[in-house]
Design an enzyme around this catalytic site. Structure first.
Site, PDB file in Angstrom:
ATOM      1  N   CYS A  26       0.959  -1.088   0.494  1.00 16.64           N
ATOM      2  CA  CYS A  26       0.025  -0.366  -0.300  1.00 16.64           C
ATOM      3  C   CYS A  26       0.879   1.395   0.236  1.00 16.64           C
ATOM      4  O   CYS A  26       0.703   2.263  -0.473  1.00 16.64           O
ATOM      5  CB  CYS A  26      -1.153  -0.088   0.770  1.00 16.64           C
ATOM      6  SG  CYS A  26      -2.027  -1.073   1.432  1.00 16.64           S
TER       7      CYS A  26
ATOM      8  N   HIS B 110      -1.141   6.277   2.969  1.00 17.19           N
ATOM      9  CA  HIS B 110      -1.769   4.871   3.351  1.00 17.19           C
ATOM     10  C   HIS B 110      -2.428   4.863   4.703  1.00 17.19           C
ATOM     11  O   HIS B 110      -1.930   6.409   5.764  1.00 17.19           O
ATOM     12  CB  HIS B 110      -0.557   4.362   3.718  1.00 17.19           C
ATOM     13  CG  HIS B 110      -0.099   3.249   4.516  1.00 17.19           C
ATOM     14  ND1 HIS B 110      -0.742   2.100   3.782  1.00 17.19           N
ATOM     15  CD2 HIS B 110       0.486   2.893   5.361  1.00 17.19           C
ATOM     16  CE1 HIS B 110      -0.997   1.080   4.654  1.00 17.19           C
ATOM     17  NE2 HIS B 110      -0.619   1.423   6.017  1.00 17.19           N
TER      18      HIS B 110
END
Length: 466
Positions: free
Chosen positions: A69, A123
């Site tokens: 991610c 994130h």
């Protein structure tokens, strides 16, 4: 989290929205979390993404730069490769790694756009950081909303088949109670709609860049019960597993412990995949709410819509689940770009492209190309938006970290036909996608393909040198 901010924003929806006659297009960036390339798989229900695809170019071979991610999101939002940002894990904010970075939304903000974020764009630990700012970049936005719904409040109801793994890295499922709009992703859609409506009422001549970041289908695989209905129990199964495929280096599967499927049973793996698909359909419903909001506001013909997932995802193939591999299933993810007046007839592009190409593409489409940072490492996809079959000779690069036992970083290069992987310990893989789209036969040691290996290894050498 208090719902008062949502109540205030939803009040804006009661007012009529004038259709803005802005000279510059709006941008709606829709981000999914851990979405694999399943939009064309039989039985997967995504009517709203199908609707978007009728007026978008679907990049069938769009590749992340790092299948995790934070490295992927930081790379796309900065236009810089992971080896430039130095971000290889989920703990480092982009502004800490690259203090002088001008992020994609920041470029639009600096040039007169209203920029806003709802949910996960930079994130977030998912689900741990839902409702917080997590690793957000405040310099990117004028406004932010961090919704948290009943999926967060009711985590104790989730069935975790991998009890030793936290929910954020688990195989876990919940057919949840409640309506879509009681869950976090439903609140993301509502929040983005309300921000758009509020802005258009107050500043109809100022363009917006609104980013809606959904948390699904990332684990835990949670969706309201209605979204499980297209997937009866037993109808969704993982591929059979007969042991580690011959010729596959240990580095390729070393992140799956215990192997295969993190040690769950076949039935539990099947149920996890079923719940994942239900989460995809839930995601799709929320995308539909955003598309309806654009239509209702009279903004569809004045808004660039990008739908993107940060990386792909394994659903049992080769005994694997999740990401961080250098296989096609992990490196490739859905990416759609709808640009009014450019992609109106839709289309499918088979050229390999990279996520770092989104930054220069959006800057180009919005007339900000000359104001974008000079050091962007992608290129504009505008030629492919105009003609998805245009000549294109750029390969796509993806990398991922392994332990010292396997030599650290591994790299792959993907062109129109081949994927070549070179791990840090020297192990290699070569797959012919014309004959072997599932990457079942590693041809790297086959003398008949020595010339191809040499050519692609040279591309990786050039990539590392730059």
């Amino acid at each position: 989290m208090s719902l008062r901010p949502f109540a205030l924003l939803l009040g804006a929806l009661l007012f009529a929205v004038p259709a803005a006659a802005a000279e510059r297009p709006n941008v709606l960036l829709i981000c999914a979390d851990d979405l694999t390339s399943c939009l064309d798989e039989p039985g997967v229900v995504t009517p709203n993404l199908d609707r978007l695809r009728t007026r978008a170019v679907t990049f069938e071979r769009a590749y992340c730069q790092y299948p995790l991610c934070n490295p992927s999101r930081s790379s796309m939002l900065s236009g810089l490769r992971p080896d430039t940002t130095g971000i290889y894990g989920n703990g480092t904010p982009i502004r800490q790694a690259v203090p002088d970075v001008v992020t994609l939304p920041q470029l639009f903000k600096k040039n007169g756009y209203f920029t806003a974020r709802v949910g996960k764009i930079y994130h977030y630990g998912n689900p741990g950081d839902i409702g917080t700012d997590s690793l957000d970049d405040p310099e990117s936005w004028n406004r932010v909303i961090n919704p948290a719904g009943r999926d967060k409040a009711e985590e104790g109801l989730i069935i975790n088949y991998t009890a030793r793994r936290g929910l954020g890295s688990s195989l876990s499922v919940l057919e949840a109670d409640g309506t879509d709009l009681e869950h976090t992703d439903g609140l993301v859609a509502v929040g983005a709609e309300a921000l758009m409506t509020e802005h258009l009422n107050q500043n109809p001549d100022k363009p917006f860049f609104i980013a809606a970041g959904f948390f699904r289908p990332h684990c835990p695989y949670v969706a309201p019960k209605a979204h499980f209905e297209p997937y009866p129990k037993g109808s969704v199964t993982v591929p059979p597993f007969d042991g580690q495929p011959a010729g596959v280096p240990d580095a390729a599967v070393s992140r799956i412990k215990p192997y295969p499927w993190y040690g769950v049973t076949k039935e539990q793996a099947d149920d996890s995949k079923r719940a994942y698909y239900a989460s995809v359909t839930f995601l799709d419903a929320n995308v539909g709410r955003l598309l309806d909001a654009l239509d209702d506001a009279g903004q569809t013909e004045n808004t660039i819509v990008v739908f993107w997932s940060d990386h792909g995802y394994h659903l049992g193939e080769k005994g694997m689940f999740k990401k961080t591999s250098l296989y096609e299933r992990s490196a490739k993810a859905p990416m759609l770009v709808a640009a009014p007046g450019v992609t109106d007839d839709g289309g499918s592009c088979e050229r390999p492209v990279e996520f770092i190409d989104l930054y220069p593409t959006l800057a180009d489409l919005a007339g900000l190309g000359e104001k974008a940072p000079e050091r962007l490492e992608g290129v504009s996809l505008a030629p492919l938006l105009k003609n998805p079959s245009a000549d294109w000779d750029r390969p796509a690069y993806t990398q991922t970290q392994r332990s010292k036992q396997y030599g650290g970083m591994g790299y792959s290069v993907r062109n129109a036909r081949w994927r070549f992987v070179r791990w840090g310990d020297g192990a290699t893989e070569l797959y012919d996608h014309d004959a072997d789209p599932n990457e079942d036969e590693n041809l790297a040691a086959d003398p008949a393909h020595a010339e191809t290996v040499e050519e692609l290894a040279g591309l990786l050498d050039d990539y590392a040198a730059n």
